[in-house]
Design an enzyme around this catalytic site. Structure first.
Site, short mmCIF file in Angstrom:
data_model
loop_
_atom_site.label_atom_id
_atom_site.label_comp_id
_atom_site.label_asym_id
_atom_site.label_seq_id
_atom_site.Cartn_x
_atom_site.Cartn_y
_atom_site.Cartn_z
CG HIS B 125 17.64 7.73 9.18
ND1 HIS B 125 19.02 7.81 9.25
CD2 HIS B 125 17.17 8.55 10.15
CE1 HIS B 125 19.35 8.65 10.23
NE2 HIS B 125 18.25 9.11 10.78
CG ASP B 201 16.14 1.72 10.03
OD1 ASP B 201 16.08 1.55 11.27
OD2 ASP B 201 16.33 2.83 9.50
CD GLN B 204 11.69 6.46 14.40
OE1 GLN B 204 10.86 6.59 15.30
NE2 GLN B 204 12.78 7.20 14.36
CE LYS B 227 16.18 6.73 16.36
NZ LYS B 227 16.33 8.15 16.35
CB CYS B 369 18.65 11.84 9.02
SG CYS B 369 19.60 12.73 10.25
#
Lengths: 156, 412
Positions: B125, B201, B204, B227, B369
């Site tokens: 991202h 990261d 997700q 999220k 993104c």
């Protein structure tokens, strides 16, 4: 709520299916300017040749994007071909005024520009429905902003 | 083969006011952008404002103490949720983007010198690319990129070469475009062997599966609250304590200091050293409620439910559209999460999502993104559907119906 028929007018779909003036011009001598919509990744390339009298002698459109950005570019190319830079300036202002009526009422910014040139928009009128879909206004204006950039480059 | 889910998604939908509204039923397939929020999260924030609104770590009066307890209680919930060793390692930020910027600015500026290498991947991202570009421009550090395989997984063939002499490995646990789940443990082990720190990261992955930061073997993990059923405006940076201790503060101001004099200051202890200014108190409390909610349902059950939906989506879309649809990412539901970027005939993603919206189907259209990845895929944009615990197989079928309508609309 605005419906899809407000957005996807038949004339728009026609320009999307059969884009006018699609292609490239050799650059130089032609001017070549790229425009991007950083929000969605659409890109447009405007190729431009001016004649000795300051008219748009040739225009070609490259790049890729959605039906609104592609059809707007196609209609624009047909509308500006053979016109003088001054005429194109008027057309651009008139088109943007049509697009920004709702843009300005949404943003609460200054209202319509005081003077909108009195020019016939013709087929371009079909894009009037886009203002009901604020997210898509940038799709419709991408080609025009790119053309304005090209004419600025030509002037300097 | 029938695939079952351990969840009753229809019952779960009733917990989410926006999804429970039967006036205009919503087929919400954009949870990779932000999740919907259950009533318990909204109530937790509302209750804070209505009953104990006060600044934290300051007043000695009753509601100030209650607010502080609620905020620090939320930190403990997050700590437990990701199995961090200590609350000192759980730092609240605005979002994962800020968490990653904090790392680049604090750890990066302190430890990276001209010529040092940072290893990223092609499926990152922008939040895990641009902060490094910013430091690279200033410091002259080298960015290296892990390439992708033909089937949209990380190509680890040359990982050791890429990591040779590198100081940092920073990669996603799951691609927000391809859905690819990356082999985090393999990556963090390789980084450690090469003497590099590893940053994950988890935007997700944390909302969709069990996270144990100690088992991941990473040095830092960043993720966002919004999220994972929490509110916007709060994110988390988890880091190993000894690394956080050695890092200078990122933003200066109140809360992050122990002592301030005219000629200087000393830092507060962890985690407050990295939490200057009044935090997003209501949002942090809301995130705590979101963690309670997710734990009540069970992260393993959520993962199993989404795996079922993924399997259903891949089968349904292929069965109905065949070669008219290209779904990016690995074909094996075990190697991916519930994120589907797709190309449908030659329709532009904008036009697809516009027509889907007419039927109440919310999908994302754009570059997500991840422009370097889009360039690698050779597309300007994709349409993307993504699922969460409240989605049902009916949602996937509604997507398929809407795609058929879009195809008919643009048939020429």
């Amino acid at each position: 709520m605005p419906g899809l028929e407000d957005l996807y007018r038949e004339i728009i779909l026609d320009h999307y299916r059969n884009p006018r003036n699609r292609g490239e011009l050799e650059s130089p001598p032609a001017l070549r300017v790229e425009g991007f919509n950083p929000l969605c990744g659409d890109e447009i390339v405007v190729y431009l040749e001016l004649d000795g009298e300051g008219r748009i002698a040739e225009i070609r459109i490259g790049g890729q994007g959605c039906s609104i950005s592609q059809s707007s570019a196609s209609m624009m190319s047909a509308a500006v071909k053979g016109r003088t830079i001054a005429e194109v300036g008027d057309l651009t202002r008139a088109f943007k005024a049509m697009m920004s009526i709702h843009e300005s009422s949404l943003g609460g910014e200054a209202a319509e520009p005081a003077e909108v040139p009195d020019v016939k928009l013709g087929d371009l009128e079909a894009l009037r429905g886009v203002v009901k879909f604020p997210v898509r206004i940038k799709c419709a204006t991408l080609a025009w902003n790119t053309l304005a950039q090209a004419l600025d480059d030509a002037a300097s | 083969m029938a695939v079952t889910s351990p969840l009753d998604a229809a019952a779960i939908r009733a917990d989410f006011p926006l999804l429970a509204d039967s006036e205009r039923p919503l087929v919400y397939l954009d949870s990779a952008a932000t999740s919907q929020k259950p009533a318990v999260v909204l109530d937790a924030m509302d209750t804070y404002y209505r009953t104990i609104n006060a600044n934290v770590h300051r007043g000695v009066y009753r509601i100030a103490e209650q607010a502080t307890n609620e905020l620090e209680g939320a930190r403990e919930k997050v700590r437990r949720f990701i199995n961090a060793a200590s609350c000192a390692e759980v730092i609240f930020t605005r979002n994962a983007t800020e968490s990653l910027n904090l790392l680049v600015q604090s750890w990066g500026r302190t430890n990276l010198r001209p010529g040092d290498a940072v290893v990223l991947s092609h499926m990152e991202h922008h939040a895990n690319i641009v902060p490094w570009h910013m430091l690279a421009a200033e410091r002259g550090i080298e960015l290296r990129w892990i390439p992708l395989t033909e089937d949209d997984r990380l190509d680890l063939t040359d990982l050791d070469t890429l990591l040779d002499g590198a100081k940092v490995l920073s990669v996603t646990a799951m691609s927000n475009v391809l859905g690819t789940i990356t082999p985090v443990r393999t990556l963090t082990d390789a980084a450690r062997a090469a003497g590099a720190i590893s940053i994950i990261d988890g935007c997700q992955s944390v909302p969709h599966s069990t996270t144990d930061v100690q088992a991941l073997g990473a040095d830092f993990v960043a993720f966002s609250g919004h999220k994972m059923c929490g509110p916007t405006g709060v994110g988390v940076l988890w880091g190993r304590r000894e690394l956080l201790e050695a890092m200078p503060p990122f933003i200066g101001g109140g809360e992050m200091i122990r002592e301030v004099r005219l000629d200087g200051f000393t830092c507060n202890e962890l985690p407050w050293k990295f939490e200057a200014g009044t935090p997003a108190i209501a949002e942090i409390i809301g995130l705590g409620a979101a963690v309670d909610y997710l734990e009540g349902i069970g992260m393993d059950a959520i993962r199993a439910h989404e795996r079922m939906l993924t399997d259903h989506a891949l089968r349904t879309l292929e069965a109905r559209f065949g070669t008219d649809i290209v779904i990016h990412g690995p074909a094996d539901p075990d190697q991916r999460g519930g994120v589907f970027s797709f190309a449908f005939r030659d329709l532009h993603p904008h036009d697809i999502s516009q027509i889907l919206d007419e039927r109440g189907v919310c999908v994302r259209a754009g570059h997500h993104c991840a422009k370097p990845l889009m360039r690698l895929m050779g597309v300007g944009a994709t349409a993307r559907a993504s699922v969460y615990l409240y989605n049902t197989t009916e949602d996937i079928d509604a997507l398929a119906d809407a795609l058929e309508a879009a195809g008919a609309f643009f048939a020429f």
